[in-house]
Write an enzyme that holds these catalytic residues in place. Sequence first.
Site, mmCIF file in Angstrom:
data_model
loop_
_atom_site.group_PDB
_atom_site.id
_atom_site.type_symbol
_atom_site.label_atom_id
_atom_site.label_comp_id
_atom_site.label_asym_id
_atom_site.label_seq_id
_atom_site.Cartn_x
_atom_site.Cartn_y
_atom_site.Cartn_z
ATOM 1 N N ALA A 232 -38.084 -26.725 -45.186
ATOM 2 C CA ALA A 232 -38.305 -25.614 -44.264
ATOM 3 C C ALA A 232 -38.453 -26.053 -42.808
ATOM 4 C CB ALA A 232 -39.558 -24.835 -44.677
ATOM 5 N N GLY A 233 -38.765 -27.317 -42.577
ATOM 6 C CA GLY A 233 -39.094 -27.775 -41.221
ATOM 7 C C GLY A 233 -37.947 -27.693 -40.233
ATOM 8 N N ARG B 129 -36.547 -33.626 -33.817
ATOM 9 C CA ARG B 129 -36.125 -34.939 -33.304
ATOM 10 C C ARG B 129 -34.639 -35.218 -33.531
ATOM 11 N NH1 ARG B 129 -40.532 -38.971 -35.738
ATOM 12 N NH2 ARG B 129 -40.898 -37.233 -37.175
ATOM 13 N N ASN C 282 11.829 -24.674 -43.093
ATOM 14 C CA ASN C 282 11.295 -23.761 -44.102
ATOM 15 C C ASN C 282 10.754 -22.454 -43.534
ATOM 16 O OD1 ASN C 282 9.284 -25.356 -42.854
ATOM 17 N ND2 ASN C 282 7.836 -24.921 -44.494
ATOM 18 N N TYR C 283 10.699 -22.288 -42.215
ATOM 19 C CA TYR C 283 10.003 -21.147 -41.621
ATOM 20 C C TYR C 283 10.921 -20.427 -40.645
ATOM 21 C CZ TYR C 283 6.146 -18.698 -39.212
ATOM 22 O OH TYR C 283 5.321 -17.751 -38.671
#
Length: 458
Positions: free
Chosen positions: A10-11, A15, A382-383
Site C-alpha cells: 500500500a505504501g 524514494r 501486401n497493403y
Amino acid sequence: MDTSVVILAAGEGTRMKSALHKVLHPLVGRPMIQWVMEATRGVSDKPVVVVGHKKESVMDAAKGALFALQEPLLGTGHAMMAAMPKLADKKGYVLAAAGDMPLIRAETYEKMVDLAKAKNASCVVMTTLLENPAGYGRIVRDGEGRITRIVEDRDANEVQKQICEINSAVYCFHIESLLEKLPKLTNDNAQNQYYLTDVIQMMAEGGERVEALVVDSDECQGINDRVQLAAAEAVLRRRINERLMREGVTIMNPENTYIGPEVVVGRDTVIYPGNHLEGRTRIGANCILYPGSRILSSEVGDGCTVQSAVMEGASVAENTTVGPFAYLRPNSFVGKGCRIGDFVELKNARIGDGSKVSHLTYIGDGVVGERVNVGCGVVFSNYDGKKKYVSTVGDDVFIGCNVNLVAPVQVGDGAYIAAGSTVTTDAPGGALYIARSRPTIKEGWVDKYKQKDQKEEV
C-alpha cells in the site's frame, strides 16, 4: 493446517521518485509484486494484497489475488488491520510478506511456515545479519537468545543500534494470536504509526513462542530506490543464468546476458554476450546465439544459429540460420533448414523447409513453399492502403532480385520469376515469368539536354 498469505503493497515509495507505484517497477520483465506472488504461491495461491496508493494499478498487476484497502496509510500494523476481515474465518497461520522484497525464494517462505508449525510458534520472524544495520529494525533477544522485541531504528537507543541482526519485515503469525493483538496496537512512537513489530513484543511478553529464521542477506534486500532496484535485478538475473548453466547451457558472459524467468533453453546451447531472451521464449538444444539478439516470446528449434536478430512472437524450426540483422515479427514461422539472412523482415509469414531468404527482403502476409530461393531486394507488397492481402509461393520456386509481388498473387510450383519483375498476376507452375518494360535508349540525349540548359541560362 491451512496457511494464508498477506502481501503488503500500500505504501507510496517516495524514494523511487516515480509516477509508477514502487511494486510495479519491472524486474527482469516482471512487475516486482509478481515476483512476491510467485514465490508465495507454494504457501497459498490466493494471497490477500493490501493496497492503498495507486490501488487500481496495483490491483491490475496482482490479478488473481484478494484485496484489502488501507486508507489512510498508518504503518505496517495498520495494513494488517486492513486485512483482518479477509482472515476472520481462517485458521492456522498467515505469512505476512512485503511487496517490495522480490528476492526471497519460494523455499525460504515454505521453510518459514514449516518452522512455525514444527515449533507451534505464535510468530516466526525472518531475520538476517548486516555489518551496517543502520536504518533497519533491530532484533532484541534475552539472555537465553529468545526474541523479546523488535526496535525500529528511529526508536532504538545506542546499545540497541549496535545489534547486527535486523528485521526483514516478513513474518509468519498464528492467525488467532495475531487477530487478538492487532486491536491493541498504538501509534505511540517516533513516526506516529502502528508497527506490526509491536505484536511480536506482545507475544513475547505473554509467554508465547517467537522464533527467528535467519536467512542470507541477499534475500532480505528491500527496494526503496533505483539503486536497490538495479541491485535486485542483478541478483535475479544471476539466479536465472546460474540455473540454466547448471542445466547444461553455456553462457559465455553471464553478467552481459539477459534472460527472463519464463525462458527455456535446451542443453548444449551456447549463448554469447549481449543477448536478451524475454517472455515465453523457447530455445532448443545445440543452438548458437551469437551476440546482439532480442528474442521475445518466440521459439527456436534445435541446432539453430541466431545472430544480431530481433524475433517477436515468431517460430523457427530446427537447423535454421537467422541473421545477422534480421527481423521476425509476430506470426512468422520459418521451417527446417532455412536461411533468413541480413536485413530480411518477415511479418505474418510462413517459410517452408529448406527455403532461403538471404538478404534485403520484406515478406509480409506471405506463404512461401519449400526449397524456394528468394533473391535480394524482393518485396511482398501486401497493403493497398485499405486492406492487407496474402501472396502464395509454391515449392521449388526461384524469385530473382528486386522482384515485387503485388498481393494477392499466386506463384505455382517450380516457377521462375525474372529479376526486376513486378508480379501483378498469378504465375503458372514451371513457367518463366517476366514483367518488366523494354528499355528505351535515346542516343545523344544528354548533350542535347545540357545545351538546352545553357541556352536557358543565357
